[in-house]
Write an enzyme that holds these catalytic residues in place. Structure first.
Site, short mmCIF file in Angstrom:
data_model
loop_
_atom_site.label_atom_id
_atom_site.label_comp_id
_atom_site.label_asym_id
_atom_site.label_seq_id
_atom_site.Cartn_x
_atom_site.Cartn_y
_atom_site.Cartn_z
N ASN A 151 0.80 -1.23 0.00
CA ASN A 151 0.00 0.00 0.00
C ASN A 151 0.84 1.29 0.00
OD1 ASN A 151 0.75 -0.43 2.69
ND2 ASN A 151 -1.03 0.68 3.46
N LYS A 174 12.63 -7.57 0.45
CA LYS A 174 11.59 -8.32 -0.26
C LYS A 174 10.32 -7.46 -0.30
CE LYS A 174 7.84 -11.12 -0.13
NZ LYS A 174 7.34 -10.43 -1.29
N GLY A 227 2.92 -5.24 7.43
CA GLY A 227 1.93 -6.00 6.67
C GLY A 227 0.77 -6.39 7.56
N SER A 228 0.12 -7.47 7.22
CA SER A 228 -1.08 -7.88 7.96
C SER A 228 -0.72 -8.44 9.34
CB SER A 228 -1.83 -8.94 7.16
OG SER A 228 -1.00 -10.06 7.00
N GLY A 232 2.31 -11.01 10.21
CA GLY A 232 3.24 -10.43 11.18
C GLY A 232 3.34 -11.26 12.45
N GLU A 249 5.02 -3.92 12.05
CA GLU A 249 3.93 -2.95 12.02
C GLU A 249 2.78 -3.58 11.26
OE1 GLU A 249 3.67 -0.42 13.72
OE2 GLU A 249 5.73 -0.10 14.33
N CYS A 283 -2.77 2.02 6.51
CA CYS A 283 -2.88 1.40 7.83
C CYS A 283 -3.46 2.40 8.82
CB CYS A 283 -1.53 0.91 8.29
SG CYS A 283 -0.26 2.15 8.21
N GLN A 330 -8.33 -7.42 -3.18
CA GLN A 330 -8.77 -6.29 -2.37
C GLN A 330 -10.23 -5.96 -2.67
OE1 GLN A 330 -6.95 -5.74 0.42
NE2 GLN A 330 -7.41 -3.59 0.04
N GLU A 384 -10.22 -5.44 10.26
CA GLU A 384 -9.64 -4.47 9.32
C GLU A 384 -10.17 -4.77 7.91
OE1 GLU A 384 -5.46 -4.72 8.15
OE2 GLU A 384 -5.31 -2.57 8.51
N GLU A 463 9.00 2.53 14.43
CA GLU A 463 9.74 2.93 13.24
C GLU A 463 9.94 4.45 13.27
OE1 GLU A 463 9.34 0.23 9.76
OE2 GLU A 463 7.24 0.66 10.14
P1 NDP Z 1 0.71 -9.10 3.96
O1 NDP Z 1 0.90 -9.42 5.39
O2 NDP Z 1 -0.07 -10.03 3.12
O3 NDP Z 1 2.15 -8.98 3.23
C1 NDP Z 1 3.15 -8.13 3.72
C2 NDP Z 1 4.49 -8.62 3.21
O4 NDP Z 1 4.79 -9.88 3.81
C3 NDP Z 1 4.53 -8.85 1.70
O5 NDP Z 1 5.79 -8.53 1.20
C4 NDP Z 1 4.27 -10.36 1.61
O6 NDP Z 1 4.74 -10.94 0.41
C5 NDP Z 1 5.07 -10.83 2.80
N1 NDP Z 1 4.72 -12.17 3.24
C6 NDP Z 1 3.63 -12.91 2.93
N2 NDP Z 1 3.69 -14.12 3.54
C7 NDP Z 1 4.85 -14.15 4.23
C8 NDP Z 1 5.47 -15.13 5.07
N3 NDP Z 1 4.91 -16.32 5.30
N4 NDP Z 1 6.66 -14.82 5.63
C9 NDP Z 1 7.23 -13.60 5.43
N5 NDP Z 1 6.69 -12.64 4.63
C10 NDP Z 1 5.51 -12.91 4.06
O7 NDP Z 1 0.14 -7.62 3.91
P2 NDP Z 1 -0.29 -6.76 2.65
O8 NDP Z 1 0.84 -6.68 1.67
O9 NDP Z 1 -1.59 -7.27 2.17
O10 NDP Z 1 -0.43 -5.29 3.26
C11 NDP Z 1 -1.58 -4.84 3.87
C12 NDP Z 1 -1.44 -4.86 5.37
O11 NDP Z 1 -0.36 -4.05 5.77
C13 NDP Z 1 -2.64 -4.29 6.09
O12 NDP Z 1 -3.02 -5.14 7.15
C14 NDP Z 1 -2.15 -2.97 6.66
O13 NDP Z 1 -2.82 -2.55 7.81
C15 NDP Z 1 -0.73 -3.27 6.91
N6 NDP Z 1 0.05 -2.03 7.01
C16 NDP Z 1 0.50 -1.62 8.24
C17 NDP Z 1 1.20 -0.45 8.41
C18 NDP Z 1 1.70 -0.04 9.76
O14 NDP Z 1 2.65 0.72 9.81
N7 NDP Z 1 1.13 -0.50 10.85
C19 NDP Z 1 1.48 0.43 7.26
C20 NDP Z 1 0.97 -0.08 6.02
C21 NDP Z 1 0.29 -1.27 5.91
P3 NDP Z 1 3.75 -11.18 -0.83
O15 NDP Z 1 3.34 -9.83 -1.29
O16 NDP Z 1 4.60 -11.91 -1.79
O17 NDP Z 1 2.60 -11.97 -0.31
#
Ligand code: NDP
Length: 487
Positions: A151, A174, A227-228, A232, A249, A283, A330, A384, A463
């Protein structure tokens, strides 16, 4: 179309899997943004080995000299700012104004992180022993994995990579599989800036392969993840078993409280932008509004009027307020939650349509949605959604409103609109979020202040700001006995 490559050990290389995958423009799904490497475990471990080599030079480069390379990268990014903004919009979908803001944010963090190269403070303190000097210094963690979501395809990588580099770490990055082009361009920028080979490596490919390999490699000493909450949490526990330093995060369900004395125009601006800006895919997006009952009817009339005026279309057209969602997944998820809300008995007071016909058939468009009659136990109030869906609650007073705000597992950002300083402080002191705003939207943050959440929104060090230096360095305590003879 030639596929974009991984960047490993200072060279652009193909994945050993021999496979690539396409990324499409969310506004025109027949347009291919680029082909990217479908890398696997072997590519990742090659990148980790390259980072281990790069680490030797980089750790021994004085921090102010590391800063000069980041300043150079900043200058190049400034020159390529519009190109990068268009790249963000084309691969992620967000309105171009938001993409330009994201580039500025990336530049600000690079400037801030480079400045840390002349600080990186430790401290000295009296020792309890005679003729002894005691002080602390900072050392890099070593090889660090950077895993980012789609995002903010430029700003989030920048706000991890720049502080990690200034602290002397070598990185394997990555990016999200959906948005690798901004990542490739960021590598080009650091390459042109003269970053030594191996210090920053890029590996594109599925998280389950590349991300997992980073978590499992004993040579990776830290992971910075955004990420999610689901991924996480798993990543954090797997890293803990291996005693890695982690910052994660994660998701949010950010609430705004509007009290009856609020400046309604100001509140409305913050809420509409917070809920629907960047198509709700932030987020820190506002996903809940809790309105004091005295002003509820007026608030709802204005909210629906303002929301109905938002213009939906391709984010590259600067007159659009709402752009497509980032992917079919999405779009499916957002429409599913709109269905869930209706089934749960909430009232869809505005929008929520799957946009079809003409240009809309080419992309992932959903009309912004406003739900009323929402109760805290509903799924749309708890989970979310990560799209342009706003849930509205009515509360009899501040106490009840804070109770609703705190009734979720998340704790990223929040806001209150009031002119009453006593109520504002009551809110600041009791709301359970890592970032709290008064009379401003739930969005964003400044690069020199810590960014992050509580509970299911974040774990590990914050961060940005000096917190980033704390995460990306280890503090070493030094004792020097300079007494003239053995005592
Ligand atoms: P995901 O958790 O699906 O993915 C995040 C990253 O993790 C991607 O690079 C993904 O790769 C990677 N990933 C997926 N599976 C694994 C695994 N098993 N081990 C290690 N890494 C993995 O999140 P999204 O990309 O869908 O992002 C949206 C989410 O991010 C929302 O929940 C949002 O709230 C959060 N977010 C939080 C922020 C904060 O600061 N708190 C800021 C911005 C977003 P791949 O793409 O290849 O699946």
């Amino acid at each position: 179309m030639a596929a974009h490559k991984n960047y490993i050990g200072g060279k652009w290389v193909e994945s050993v899997t021999g496979k690539t995958y396409p990324v499409h423009n969310p506004a025109h799904t027949d347009q291919v943004v680029g082909e990217f490497q479908t890398s696997g475990v072997e590519d990742t471990l090659t990148a980790v080995a390259a980072a281990k080599e790069g680490l030797v030079t980089w750790t021994n480069t004085p921090a102010p000299a590391r800063a000069n390379i980041i300043y150079k990268a900043l200058e190049i990014l400034g020159r390529r700012a519009e190109e990068l903004a268009e790249t963000i919009t084309i691969e992620e979908g967000k309105p171009i104004a938001d993409a330009r803001g994201e580039v500025k944010r990336a530049m600000a963090i690079m400037e801030y992180a480079a400045g840390e190269g002349r600080r990186m403070f430790g401290y000295t303190t009296p020792s309890e022993l005679p003729d002894t000097v005691a002080y602390t210094v900072r050392r890099p963690l070593g090889v660090v994995g950077i895993i980012t979501p789609w995002n903010f395809p430029l700003a989030i990588p920048a706000w991890k990579i720049a502080p990690a580099l200034i602290c002397g770490n070598a990185l394997v990055f990555k990016p999200a599989s959906a948005t690798p082009l901004s990542a490739v361009k960021l590598m080009e920028i650091f390459e042109e800036a003269g970053l030594p080979a191996g210090v920053l490596n890029l590996v594109t490919g599925p998280g389950g392969q590349v991300g997992t390999a980073l978590v499992e490699s004993p040579d990776v000493k830290g992971i910075s993840f955004t990420g999610s909450t689901e991924i996480g949490t798993e990543l954090y526990s797997e890293s803990a078993k291996r005693l890695k330093k982690v910052q994660a995060e994660m998701g949010g369900k950010n609430a705004v409280i509007v009290l009856s004395d609020a400046d309604m125009d100001k509140a409305m601006n913050g809420i509409v932008q917070g809920a629907f800006g960047s198509t709700g895919q932030r987020c820190t997006a506002t996903s809940r509004v809790i309105v004091e009952e005295d002003v509820y009817d007026r608030f709802m009339t204005e909210l629906i009027e303002r929301t109905s005026k938002l213009i939906i279309g391709d984010g590259l057209d600067a007159s659009m307020d709402i752009a497509p969602l980032a992917s079919q997944n999405q779009k499916d998820k957002v429409l599913e939650y709109i269905g869930i809300g209706t089934e749960e008995g909430a009232e869809l007071a505005f929008g929520g349509r799957n946009m079809t016909g003409g240009e809309f058939d080419e992309g992932y468009y959903v009309e912004p949605a406003v739900f009323t009659g929402v109760t805290p136990d509903m799924r749309i109030a708890q989970e979310e959604i990560f799209g342009p869906v706003l849930t509205v609650f009515k509360a009899k007073d501040l106490k009840e409103a804070i109770g609703i705000a705190n009734s979720v597992e998340f704790g990223l950002s929040s806001s209150v609109y009031t002119k009453d300083i006593t109520k504002a402080y009551e809110y600041i002191n009791t709301v359970e979020t890592g970032m709290v705003h008064v009379n401003a939207s739930t969005l964003g943050g400044e690069v020199h202040l810590p960014f992050g959440g509580l509970n299911s929104s974040g774990v590990g060090q914050r961060e940005q700001g000096t917190a980033a230096v704390d995460f990306f360095s280890e503090v070493i305590t030094v004792y020097i006995d300079h007494s003239p003879e053995a005592s």
